[in-house]
Design an enzyme around this catalytic site. Sequence first.
Site, PDB file in Angstrom:
ATOM      1  N   HIS B 265       0.839  -1.209   0.000  1.00 34.98           N
ATOM      2  CA  HIS B 265       0.000   0.000   0.000  1.00 34.98           C
ATOM      3  C   HIS B 265       0.874   1.260   0.000  1.00 34.98           C
ATOM      4  O   HIS B 265       0.729   2.125  -0.867  1.00 34.98           O
ATOM      5  CB  HIS B 265      -0.920  -0.016   1.242  1.00 34.98           C
ATOM      6  CG  HIS B 265      -1.756   1.212   1.382  1.00 34.98           C
ATOM      7  ND1 HIS B 265      -3.060   1.278   0.946  1.00 34.98           N
ATOM      8  CD2 HIS B 265      -1.494   2.426   1.910  1.00 34.98           C
ATOM      9  CE1 HIS B 265      -3.560   2.483   1.184  1.00 34.98           C
ATOM     10  NE2 HIS B 265      -2.614   3.201   1.783  1.00 34.98           N
ATOM     11  N   GLU B 266       1.782   1.338   0.963  1.00 34.62           N
ATOM     12  CA  GLU B 266       2.650   2.515   1.034  1.00 34.62           C
ATOM     13  C   GLU B 266       3.538   2.573  -0.207  1.00 34.62           C
ATOM     14  O   GLU B 266       3.869   3.660  -0.694  1.00 34.62           O
ATOM     15  CB  GLU B 266       3.482   2.493   2.312  1.00 34.62           C
ATOM     16  CG  GLU B 266       2.673   2.460   3.627  1.00 34.62           C
ATOM     17  CD  GLU B 266       1.649   3.581   3.779  1.00 34.62           C
ATOM     18  OE1 GLU B 266       1.867   4.666   3.206  1.00 34.62           O
ATOM     19  OE2 GLU B 266       0.618   3.360   4.451  1.00 34.62           O
ATOM     20  N   HIS B 269       1.817   4.548  -2.843  1.00 28.70           N
ATOM     21  CA  HIS B 269       2.022   5.992  -2.623  1.00 28.70           C
ATOM     22  C   HIS B 269       3.419   6.406  -3.081  1.00 28.70           C
ATOM     23  O   HIS B 269       3.607   7.446  -3.716  1.00 28.70           O
ATOM     24  CB  HIS B 269       1.912   6.322  -1.126  1.00 28.70           C
ATOM     25  CG  HIS B 269       0.514   6.315  -0.589  1.00 28.70           C
ATOM     26  ND1 HIS B 269      -0.472   7.123  -1.089  1.00 28.70           N
ATOM     27  CD2 HIS B 269      -0.046   5.630   0.454  1.00 28.70           C
ATOM     28  CE1 HIS B 269      -1.597   6.930  -0.385  1.00 28.70           C
ATOM     29  NE2 HIS B 269      -1.363   6.016   0.550  1.00 28.70           N
ATOM     30  N   GLU B 295      -4.569   7.747  -2.830  1.00 29.49           N
ATOM     31  CA  GLU B 295      -5.047   6.467  -2.309  1.00 29.49           C
ATOM     32  C   GLU B 295      -5.470   5.531  -3.438  1.00 29.49           C
ATOM     33  O   GLU B 295      -5.430   4.310  -3.280  1.00 29.49           O
ATOM     34  CB  GLU B 295      -6.193   6.673  -1.325  1.00 29.49           C
ATOM     35  CG  GLU B 295      -5.795   7.355  -0.012  1.00 29.49           C
ATOM     36  CD  GLU B 295      -4.787   6.563   0.816  1.00 29.49           C
ATOM     37  OE1 GLU B 295      -4.676   5.332   0.619  1.00 29.49           O
ATOM     38  OE2 GLU B 295      -4.074   7.179   1.637  1.00 29.49           O
TER      39      GLU B 295
END
Lengths: 501, 501
Positions: B265-266, B269, B295
């Site tokens: 997830h990170e 980003h 996101e």
Amino acid sequence: MDLKEKIIEVKSYLSQYEKLNQALSLIYWDMRTNMPSKAGESRSEVLEYLSGESFKMITSPKIGEFIKDLSQNKSEMNLQERRMLEELERNYNETKKIPKDRYVAFVGVCSNSELAWERAKKENDFEIFKPHLEKVVEFQKEFINYWGYKIDKYDTLLDKYELGLTTNKLDKIFSELKDGIIEILNNLKSSKKTIKRDFLFGNFDTKKQKDLSLLILEKIGFDLSAGRLDESIHPFTTNFGNKDVRLTTNYHEDEFTSALFSTIHEGGHGIYEQNISDNLENTGLQTGSSMAIHESQSRFYENILGRSKEFCSYLLPIAKKYFEDFKAVTLDEFYEAMNYVETSLIRTEADELTYGLHIIIRYEIEKELINGKITVDDLKGLWNKKYKEYLGVEPKNDSEGVLQDTHWSDGSFGYFPSYALGNLYGAQIFHKLLEEKPEVMDEVKNGNLTEITNWLKEKVHVHGAVYTPNELIENITGEDLNPKYFIDYLKNKYYKIYNIK
Amino acid sequence: MDLKEKIIEVKSYLSQYEKLNQALSLIYWDMRTNMPSKAGESRSEVLEYLSGESFKMITSPKIGEFIKDLSQNKSEMNLQERRMLEELERNYNETKKIPKDRYVAFVGVCSNSELAWERAKKENDFEIFKPHLEKVVEFQKEFINYWGYKIDKYDTLLDKYELGLTTNKLDKIFSELKDGIIEILNNLKSSKKTIKRDFLFGNFDTKKQKDLSLLILEKIGFDLSAGRLDESIHPFTTNFGNKDVRLTTNYHEDEFTSALFSTIHEGGHGIYEQNISDNLENTGLQTGSSMAIHESQSRFYENILGRSKEFCSYLLPIAKKYFEDFKAVTLDEFYEAMNYVETSLIRTEADELTYGLHIIIRYEIEKELINGKITVDDLKGLWNKKYKEYLGVEPKNDSEGVLQDTHWSDGSFGYFPSYALGNLYGAQIFHKLLEEKPEVMDEVKNGNLTEITNWLKEKVHVHGAVYTPNELIENITGEDLNPKYFIDYLKNKYYKIYNIK
């Protein structure tokens, strides 16, 4: 406005300056420990920008006014206030002599130069570092011209780290030190003693080394809730106030002592910073008395304590728990191995006795470089020549020669003597400690250093920079710095180890 | 002065502002990852001081002049220049409405509040956090009064993260999303399918998890020479330019997926930030289009890619190398376990289907809190009530309930909807990707995500904030944001897994 109010106003201004510099130190720490490789250029720009802001703050006319106002009230001031004024004046006047754009450019040159040094050391190639170092040296010479000098250009740099120190004074001290070391080394040659130390080399899991380092740090009095231990190519200590003091070390899988003693060394710096009084916040005095006094603490913990028989007696059973290789090692073997004397190539791993020669080599080279008697081109050759002459060893490559230390990369010319002076200060202070508390080393066997650290805290640490180094050593020992204590300490210790009568 | 010269002047000013903010972000990152516990207070002061300087720079009359000058030349400007002016104007006007001392005070309150939240979460006690949260909420309300609002106070906060978003619009989107999720959930109830996932729980050495995380990060396209992966209690991403992008994750020894999917997830980003064009430096546009678009990328990598059958097919053999427990697991079992649907307590570990309900709960609570219909005292009760009502589960303690997320501690009210909107944007973008490149998922089986990441880079990442979220989704997909794509994606995926016809 009365003095009290004025002091509050000055401190409030200095507190902003302090915060900006804490930010700078943290960004610099991060550059050396964490920064991804591609970020070097943009990081340099951030450092340049903030350094420029810091420059503006300390050279602001406001500081000039503070100095003027405070100077009119000197007679009412207490010691701390007088020293605060003195340091403020010194910082203001020295910084103001440099044009801001040159100061900022120097910061940028240094941060690039440090990264180039890291690359050069990794790739074992002085040529990568050379063009950067040339720029750094040019800046040093330019700055000396702004600052001015009386007899020797290098004096200006010495004075930055040790107030009032000159090559004239230092030549005498180092001559006495060198003679002492050479005398002892010559005597050791007659020793029949053989010292085993193969067990210090082998395979030492770095994770375990790290755990051990952290354990020992806490044991010697470093507060890990007000500090950290990380890794970097060249170990260093930095801090942002006295509640965030950061040490780094460098683990080598193939040997036991390097990381451990780097950790204890930096731990000594760290304990000093953590113990400086909260009352000195925002006075400009919440720092060590000088870099040599700082090194006196780090070298004290590293060697006088860390390599003492008492500490070895505490360390060995723990080392055995971590590493099988020590299973059959006796205390005498362990202690002797830790203090094995051998002329060698790497300063940070040199034994206590020959260490001073490493410093004297750097001191002599720096003097010539700064005075323009040699250029960066001559460095490598001169380095190798002096190592051959003084220590009888020759580097096989740049990394174990002229590239080994980080100091030149950030323009810390004039710093190296602090290490040797630190040894001298440390031994003189230790002599006093033993006079006052003859039994104090006994508890070290149990890993209990509290009494020693408390004594150092009270005598040295809490005072920060309230006393100059000269005042401090006089206060503690009743006399000026005297190399005799260190030489006596060396004789006493090493003649015993090597069975010299 | 002509437009070109003016733009250069503005960028030069913004570059200083940018550097100061990079310093602030780094200091903040350090606070969350490295700072020793005793340094909290002094760190807050550093953050306050630098935030005050940053405030001064962006509200300076100089910016007002820039805006005036540039506005006179709008017709000559290209798209990037116009957007730069727009964003500058927005930042200047919004910030100027807040009194500087209140802004600085808020920064201090937040940094203390974040540390209190960390303590509270560790000690499982909302009471530790409550007084801090109350202050943060009061500041939010005070700031909304400065900024002003038309219909709903909460609109002002939504608009900060997603330009032009209102509760009115969002109520409709979330109503459609909620209906969709409930419909699917109800259908799944009829499924006879049993999914094993015991093998995801056990003992997973965190060092190995870390190695695996780093491997996967590189595989999905995150450049570790322009970024890092560290640990923090709540995973987050921050960056200082596009060459130093830092992710954090949080390893749990007892289970396999949490750290891995946090990392991915990170990583999403991070890939976005690393891919933003160098040309946007110092324009204020070198950042994501909006937090929901941000996101959309992180949730895309985490779920649409990371939990796809193709990626599982790549991941499983690697997971087997790291962890014995997976030895007998088949691809179908692995894929199904990764996508097991269960109403649960923790948002970051929720499955893709029920995740939206976690967001809707937070959205509803925040709206009431910001509009003064409830107070901080009511939070815990309302949280537990809504979890019971929407998800049928009840937190056994504060850490798995109202304390689970860090967002409120730093005043990020209005942020949570970005996650759910991110899912919607992501699915709509994915639909377009498959239309253009129907075979694109095939290569994912080999761990080759290059084609996908390059497509996203070209369509989304490089543009930074040159396009607003509305413009971006319209440019890519030819239509406005439409929840249908995400709901269709969910139906398609989960009906297949659960054998629903």
